[in-house]
Design a protein around this motif. Structure first.
Motif, PDB file in Angstrom:
ATOM      1  N   ALA A 121      -3.014   6.202   4.728  1.00 33.45           N
ATOM      2  CA  ALA A 121      -3.745   4.987   4.368  1.00 33.45           C
ATOM      3  C   ALA A 121      -3.238   3.796   5.179  1.00 33.45           C
ATOM      4  O   ALA A 121      -4.028   2.976   5.674  1.00 33.45           O
ATOM      5  N   THR A 175       0.082   7.893   1.551  1.00 39.85           N
ATOM      6  CA  THR A 175       0.378   6.474   1.784  1.00 39.85           C
ATOM      7  C   THR A 175       0.493   6.188   3.278  1.00 39.85           C
ATOM      8  O   THR A 175      -0.011   5.172   3.774  1.00 39.85           O
ATOM      9  N   ALA A 200      -6.885   2.713  -0.848  1.00 42.92           N
ATOM     10  CA  ALA A 200      -7.354   3.584   0.235  1.00 42.92           C
ATOM     11  C   ALA A 200      -8.874   3.728   0.201  1.00 42.92           C
ATOM     12  O   ALA A 200      -9.532   3.761   1.252  1.00 42.92           O
ATOM     13  N   SER A 201      -9.446   3.814  -0.996  1.00 43.04           N
ATOM     14  CA  SER A 201     -10.907   3.932  -1.124  1.00 43.04           C
ATOM     15  C   SER A 201     -11.598   2.671  -0.605  1.00 43.04           C
ATOM     16  O   SER A 201     -12.620   2.752   0.082  1.00 43.04           O
ATOM     17  N   ASN A 232      -8.561   8.485   8.649  1.00 47.50           N
ATOM     18  CA  ASN A 232      -7.251   8.343   8.001  1.00 47.50           C
ATOM     19  C   ASN A 232      -7.416   8.109   6.497  1.00 47.50           C
ATOM     20  O   ASN A 232      -6.705   8.706   5.686  1.00 47.50           O
ATOM     21  N   PHE A 233      -8.351   7.217   6.163  1.00 44.34           N
ATOM     22  CA  PHE A 233      -8.592   6.933   4.742  1.00 44.34           C
ATOM     23  C   PHE A 233      -9.127   8.166   4.011  1.00 44.34           C
ATOM     24  O   PHE A 233      -8.764   8.410   2.854  1.00 44.34           O
ATOM     25  N   GLY A 248      -4.568   3.984   8.478  1.00 42.87           N
ATOM     26  CA  GLY A 248      -5.977   3.576   8.494  1.00 42.87           C
ATOM     27  C   GLY A 248      -6.130   2.085   8.723  1.00 42.87           C
ATOM     28  O   GLY A 248      -7.059   1.640   9.405  1.00 42.87           O
ATOM     29  N   GLY A 256      -6.233  10.464   3.419  1.00 37.72           N
ATOM     30  CA  GLY A 256      -5.352   9.799   2.461  1.00 37.72           C
ATOM     31  C   GLY A 256      -5.891   9.892   1.041  1.00 37.72           C
ATOM     32  O   GLY A 256      -5.150  10.205   0.094  1.00 37.72           O
ATOM     33  N   ARG A 257      -7.191   9.632   0.887  1.00 39.96           N
ATOM     34  CA  ARG A 257      -7.792   9.703  -0.456  1.00 39.96           C
ATOM     35  C   ARG A 257      -7.712  11.116  -1.033  1.00 39.96           C
ATOM     36  O   ARG A 257      -7.426  11.308  -2.213  1.00 39.96           O
TER      37      ARG A 257
END
Length: 202
Positions: free
Chosen positions: A189, A186, A41-42, A148-149, A192, A152-153
């Motif tokens: 991510a 999840t 995700a990062s 989104n990321f 994303g 998610g992170r």
């Protein structure tokens, strides 16, 4: 306490200790999986941010080029109008003097037309404006991916903390909560990368 009761208590404690060890090992593996998903995700978030910055720079540069074209087009328009006015106010000019002025006006008008639209080179104002808007579209798309990321992170990091605490506290409910957050992270991510759903708060 009877001897058989002592034996049962010892057996029960050993079974609980074995069960706790199994739980801790499972939770540790789960944390490892979360760390891997967090890294993915990062990476997606960093790529989305780079794409946002690059597209924004390209859009800005293209708008700058558009403005420069507009200024030059206006200058040529004023020059052509001035020469038109000269010919209109000087009907007594001999043909030898009128011909180069007329040619210059035609050149100016052709340049003005080329600055307005030039499909061959893609450097006309209409083409530049379309390119700039396309770059803005890429930027906006990358920004929607990045949000989104980001969420998610954050959820992955919270899930990792809760899973770590669950190991120390031997708390299955905490691990289940961590799993629920990890599932949401999840999905964010994955969204994303795919952008299947628009986030209402983005």
């Amino acid at each position: 306490m009877e001897a058989h009761e002592v034996g049962e208590t010892i057996a029960e404690s050993a079974h609980r200790a074995h069960s706790d060890d199994r739980f801790r090992r499972g939770a540790a593996v789960f944390i490892g999986v979360l760390g891997m998903l967090l890294a993915i995700a990062s990476l997606g978030g960093e790529n989305a941010m780079k794409e946002t910055i690059n597209a924004n720079i390209q859009a800005s540069d293209t708008y700058g080029f558009y403005q420069a074209r507009n200024v030059r087009q206006t200058a040529f328009q004023l020059a052509a109008d001035e020469l038109d006015a000269l010919l209109a106010t000087r009907p007594d000019l001999p043909e030898a003097a009128r011909e180069p002025i007329t040619r210059r006006i035609a050149d100016y008008r052709a340049t003005i037309k080329r600055y307005e639209s030039d499909p061959a080179t893609g450097n006309g104002k209409q083409e530049l404006l379309a390119k700039a808007r396309e770059f803005e579209g890429h930027r906006d798309l990358a920004q929607r991916r990045d949000i989104n990321f980001d969420y998610g992170r954050a959820l992955f990091q919270i899930a990792i903390v809760l899973a770590s605490v669950s190991i120390v506290a031997v708390s299955r409910p905490l691990l289940w909560l961590s799993g629920a957050l990890a599932l949401a992270a999840t999905l964010l991510a994955a969204n994303g990368f795919l952008l299947l759903v628009e986030l209402p708060w983005a």
